[in-house]
Enzyme design. Structure first.
Site, short mmCIF file in Angstrom:
data_model
loop_
_atom_site.label_atom_id
_atom_site.label_comp_id
_atom_site.label_asym_id
_atom_site.label_seq_id
_atom_site.Cartn_x
_atom_site.Cartn_y
_atom_site.Cartn_z
N CYS A 2 -11.88 9.91 -0.51
CA CYS A 2 -13.18 10.13 -0.35
C CYS A 2 -14.16 9.13 -1.27
O CYS A 2 -13.57 8.92 -2.48
CB CYS A 2 -13.68 11.81 -0.84
SG CYS A 2 -12.89 13.00 0.40
N ARG A 27 -13.16 4.53 1.72
CA ARG A 27 -12.22 5.56 0.93
C ARG A 27 -12.20 6.64 2.06
O ARG A 27 -11.55 7.57 1.94
CB ARG A 27 -13.12 6.05 -0.13
CG ARG A 27 -13.36 5.00 -1.34
CD ARG A 27 -13.99 5.52 -2.39
NE ARG A 27 -13.27 6.32 -3.16
CZ ARG A 27 -12.57 5.96 -4.49
NH1 ARG A 27 -12.65 4.67 -4.65
NH2 ARG A 27 -11.86 6.91 -4.91
N TRP A 74 -12.39 11.57 3.53
CA TRP A 74 -11.18 11.76 4.14
C TRP A 74 -10.51 12.77 4.12
O TRP A 74 -10.27 13.53 2.93
CB TRP A 74 -10.54 10.47 3.30
CG TRP A 74 -9.08 9.98 4.26
CD1 TRP A 74 -8.87 9.52 5.14
CD2 TRP A 74 -7.58 10.64 3.92
NE1 TRP A 74 -7.42 9.46 5.65
CE2 TRP A 74 -6.92 10.16 4.69
CE3 TRP A 74 -7.41 11.50 2.80
CZ2 TRP A 74 -5.62 10.32 4.60
CZ3 TRP A 74 -5.94 11.80 2.86
CH2 TRP A 74 -4.99 11.18 3.77
N ASN A 98 -14.05 14.10 -4.84
CA ASN A 98 -13.08 13.36 -4.43
C ASN A 98 -11.75 13.97 -5.01
O ASN A 98 -11.80 13.97 -6.25
CB ASN A 98 -13.22 11.75 -4.75
CG ASN A 98 -12.09 10.86 -4.76
OD1 ASN A 98 -11.28 11.03 -4.08
ND2 ASN A 98 -12.13 9.76 -5.79
N GLY A 99 -10.59 13.96 -4.24
CA GLY A 99 -9.19 14.27 -5.02
C GLY A 99 -8.95 15.62 -4.17
O GLY A 99 -9.30 16.21 -3.05
N GLU A 480 6.13 -5.38 7.47
CA GLU A 480 4.59 -5.66 7.51
C GLU A 480 3.99 -5.93 8.82
O GLU A 480 2.84 -5.24 9.18
CB GLU A 480 4.27 -6.84 6.67
CG GLU A 480 2.89 -7.14 6.45
CD GLU A 480 1.92 -6.20 6.19
OE1 GLU A 480 2.26 -4.88 5.57
OE2 GLU A 480 0.71 -6.50 6.21
N LYS A 484 1.12 -3.43 10.55
CA LYS A 484 -0.29 -3.85 10.80
C LYS A 484 -0.54 -3.43 12.43
O LYS A 484 -1.43 -2.96 12.50
CB LYS A 484 -0.24 -5.26 10.72
CG LYS A 484 -1.35 -5.87 10.05
CD LYS A 484 -1.78 -6.14 8.70
CE LYS A 484 -1.62 -4.86 7.95
NZ LYS A 484 -1.74 -4.90 6.56
N GLU A 487 -1.04 0.56 12.69
CA GLU A 487 -2.18 1.17 12.10
C GLU A 487 -3.48 0.97 12.65
O GLU A 487 -4.48 1.64 12.73
CB GLU A 487 -2.32 0.81 10.55
CG GLU A 487 -2.89 -0.60 10.03
CD GLU A 487 -2.53 -0.94 8.56
OE1 GLU A 487 -2.35 -2.05 8.16
OE2 GLU A 487 -3.12 -0.03 7.98
N HIS A 503 23.27 -1.94 14.86
CA HIS A 503 23.72 -0.98 14.27
C HIS A 503 22.68 0.49 14.61
O HIS A 503 22.85 1.56 14.09
CB HIS A 503 23.62 -0.96 12.72
CG HIS A 503 24.74 -1.95 12.39
ND1 HIS A 503 25.95 -1.80 12.49
CD2 HIS A 503 24.44 -3.00 11.85
CE1 HIS A 503 26.64 -2.98 11.89
NE2 HIS A 503 25.56 -3.64 11.75
N LYS A 603 -9.12 3.39 2.75
CA LYS A 603 -8.60 1.97 2.30
C LYS A 603 -8.07 2.49 0.91
O LYS A 603 -7.27 1.68 0.64
CB LYS A 603 -10.08 1.03 2.18
CG LYS A 603 -9.84 -0.19 1.23
CD LYS A 603 -9.11 -1.24 2.53
CE LYS A 603 -8.71 -2.30 2.04
NZ LYS A 603 -7.71 -3.05 2.50
C1 F6R Z 1 -1.83 -1.24 5.19
C2 F6R Z 1 -2.53 -0.91 4.10
C3 F6R Z 1 -1.93 0.11 3.08
C4 F6R Z 1 -2.08 -0.12 1.74
C5 F6R Z 1 -1.53 0.99 0.70
C6 F6R Z 1 -1.60 0.86 -0.82
O1 F6R Z 1 -2.67 -2.24 5.74
O2 F6R Z 1 -3.55 -1.52 3.61
O3 F6R Z 1 -0.62 0.28 3.39
O4 F6R Z 1 -1.41 -1.42 1.39
O5 F6R Z 1 -2.23 2.10 0.86
O6 F6R Z 1 -2.79 0.28 -1.14
P1 F6R Z 1 -3.11 -0.53 -2.56
O7 F6R Z 1 -2.61 -1.84 -2.31
O8 F6R Z 1 -4.57 -0.34 -2.70
O9 F6R Z 1 -2.51 0.40 -3.50
#
Ligand code: F6R
Length: 608
Positions: A2, A27, A74, A98-99, A480, A484, A487, A503, A603
């Site tokens: 948030c 956020r 969020w 927030n939190g 990764e 990607k 998500e 396996h 984010k």
């Molecule tokens: C995926 C993504 C998340 C962040 C993760 C860590 O695309 O963005 O998996 O990598 O939430 O976030 P940071 O790097 O801000 O600690």
């Protein structure tokens, strides 16, 4: 997570609150709301979903007032509907949060027993009710907040607005970041400096346990014990916070395309191009030569950058690496040697689990080194040394340019470690540095495959499941790639070490499952070819992301081959980040998904 904001302003603040919230949408974007005071009367507007819904509501029913607070959510406690949207209010006050308030159930029971009636399912509403209850007992707003804060457990940041009090707001920080900004006769509060950048470049970051009374003339800051506290004012380079999409349809597209530039910028900081050497400008409070092991911890994409780095530290510096996701590290309580080194990686620098793991490592007497993108973040401030990435603000929720910049810094660090430990000759270092210098150009070349990837994305979009395979550093790249894709397109995807396929996961292969194989022509390429053959023999449709040499050597029929430029295998992950990001991006765009703000995500993950 948030985002929260507050403004004690001179004129109407609703538009400015919305502008600040727009910058905090990274956020969370489950709902948004603002509250203001007009002639002492508290009023609020709230809307489910994105900020644009709130904006529409404000056009229909504007909210006047020169003081206010705002929130973008969020969801943690309670569904993302309007009733659960912040600000939460009683007749006396409104609050944004927030939190997480961990003891909210206990407080709610207590307050209900005292006659409080709750409207929402949120933990936040207990804060509004608790402060209101304390005011009912005769405390003024400031005293009520001071009495309420010690009763709240968890990690949070709060902003309070009081009915009848047009001249001040209260903000509090306990485990979640909060900044104060100073303007001309106006004062601001925000979850980060980015939110306040349109109004001011003069910022104070509150410290753990601080709370502050904001007036039009500035702020009075108190520490956790209630004593007056002096916190420095800093000038923030606001141009670093300019955020727009340029000519791109989405922030994610812009950020993928920016990578040659930002990786180049990051390299310029860490590499002496003329001498073919890595230079670490940041002083390190430890000696790589004395380390017996390195512990790495991070979350999500940053964790995958750490997994790639494990290969680099182990091969180039012969330094054993232990790596785990931060949500496990923090509770696993691993034994960590005094004076050893923990490396944390984070784009935002605010990820709750990564921060908790960092604090755990510090408490064990470890040195801490942070690779972060936001230099003013909590993780940056609390680490003993910081290696900045120079990706610039990353707005798309899916991490792209921060990842490639993290890889760049981590490779430079592994080279510096190799030199310090005597495991890397000057010639080998120069050869790798020379290869690194070519990375931005090769990434730009990789971007030109976009049209081919767009075509391929139409095929991938039909799939229910997609597998990604790779060996060596291409294994974390497979993880990764799968992250990607899932998500932003919501297609189920998994990454596997290519050799692990037989396996178990090979049971998933049939004609409907695209198998994306990440395989530059490196020393273990032949081994990956054997695994591709196993897939082909079972009717799997292979998409090879490799180079021309590899494609020719493999001699396999593929659904598609994305022919990458030839790269030195050591730097391959940095360059190969581009096609795996573009595959996910174009698949999601073709499917009509919201790539910059995918469902359920945010984010900055400031809750555990
Ligand atoms: C995926 C993504 C998340 C962040 C993760 C860590 O695309 O963005 O998996 O990598 O939430 O976030 P940071 O790097 O801000 O600690």
């Amino acid at each position: 997570m948030c985002g929260i904001v507050g403004i004690v302003g001179r004129d109407s603040v609703a538009d400015a609150l919305v502008e600040a919230l727009r910058r905090l949408e990274y956020r969370g974007y489950d709902s948004a709301g603002i509250a203001t005071l007009e002639r002492g009367r508290l009023d609020r507007r709230r809307a489910e979903g994105k900020l644009s819904n709130l904006q529409r509501k404000l056009v229909e029913t504007p909210l006047p007032g020169a003081i206010g607070i705002g929130h973008t959510r969020w969801a943690t406690h309670g569904r993302p509907n309007e009733t659960n949207a912040h600000p939460h209010a009683t007749g006396r006050l409104a609050v944004v949060h927030n939190g997480i308030i961990e003891n909210f159930r206990e407080l709610k029971n207590e307050l209900e027993a005292a006659g409080a009636r709750f409207e929402s399912e949120t933990d936040t509403e207990v804060v509004a009710q608790l402060v209101s209850h304390l005011m009912d007992q005769g405390l003024g707003p400031v005293a009520a907040v001071a009495a309420a804060l010690p009763r709240l457990h968890g990690a949070f940041a709060l902003a309070f607005l009081f009915a009848g009090e047009e001249d001040f707001l209260i903000g509090a920080r306990h485990g979640a970041p909060l900044a104060i900004g100073y303007g001309q006769g106006e004062t601001y509060l925000g979850s980060d400096a980015l939110a306040l950048a349109p109004f001011t470049d003069e910022i104070t970051y509150l410290e753990e346990g601080d709370w502050a009374i904001l007036t039009r003339d500035g702020a009075e800051i108190r520490d956790i014990a209630g004593n007056l506290a002096r916190r420095p004012r800093q000038r923030i380079a606001t141009q670093a916070y300019l955020v727009d999409k340029g000519n791109h349809r989405h922030f994610m597209a812009k950020e993928i395309h920016e990578q040659p530039e930002v990786v180049g910028r990051t390299l310029a900081h860490y590499v002496d191009m003329a001498r073919g050497q890595v230079v670490l400008r940041e002083a390190l409070p430890f000696d790589f030569a004395r380390l017996s092991r390195l512990s790495i911890t991070a979350c999500g994409t940053a964790y995958y950058a750490g997994l790639v780095a494990k290969y680099w530290f182990e091969t180039l510096a012969r330094l054993p690496v232990e790596i785990d996701v931060a949500s496990e590290t923090r509770y696993r309580e691993p034994p960590l040697e005094r004076d050893g080194l923990t490396l944390v990686i984070s784009q935002s620098g605010e990820t709750a689990d990564t921060l908790a793991s960092l604090r755990y490592a510090k408490a064990q007497g470890q040195h801490t080194l942070a690779v972060v993108n936001v230099p003013t973040s909590t993780i940056a401030r609390e680490s003993s040394a910081v290696m900045p990435t120079f990706a610039g603000p990353e707005i798309g929720v899916a991490s792209t340019k921060a990842f490639s910049c993290q890889l760049t810094v981590l490779l430079c660090l592994a080279l510096a470690a190799g030199r310090a430990r005597g495991t890397l000759s000057a010639e080998r270092e120069r050869a790798i540095v020379d290869a690194l210098i070519t990375a931005p150009g090769l990434m730009a070349e990789a971007v030109t495959m976009e049209a081919a990837i767009e075509g391929l994305a139409r095929e991938i979009a039909k799939a229910r499941d997609v597998l990604y395979l790779g060996r060596g550093t291409s294994y974390p790249m497979a993880l990764e790639g799968a992250l990607k894709l899932k998500e932003i397109s919501y297609i189920h995807a998994e990454g596997y070490a290519a050799g692990e396929l037989k396996h178990g996961p090979i049971a998933l292969i049939d004609e409907s499952v695209p198998v994306i194989v990440i395989a530059p022509h490196d020393a273990i390429f032949e081994k990956t070819v054997s695994n591709m053959q196993e897939v082909a023999a079972r009717g799997g449709r292979i998409i090879l992301v490799g180079d021309a040499k590899g494609a020719a050597a493999a001699g396999l029929e593929t659904l598609a081959t994305l022919t990458m430029p030839e790269v030195d295998p050591v730097i391959a992950p940095i360059v190969y980040a581009v096609p795996i990001q573009l595959i996910a991006y174009h698949t999601a765009v073709f499917m009509g998904k919201d790539v910059d703000q995918p469902r359920n995500l945010a984010k900055s993950v400031t809750v555990e």
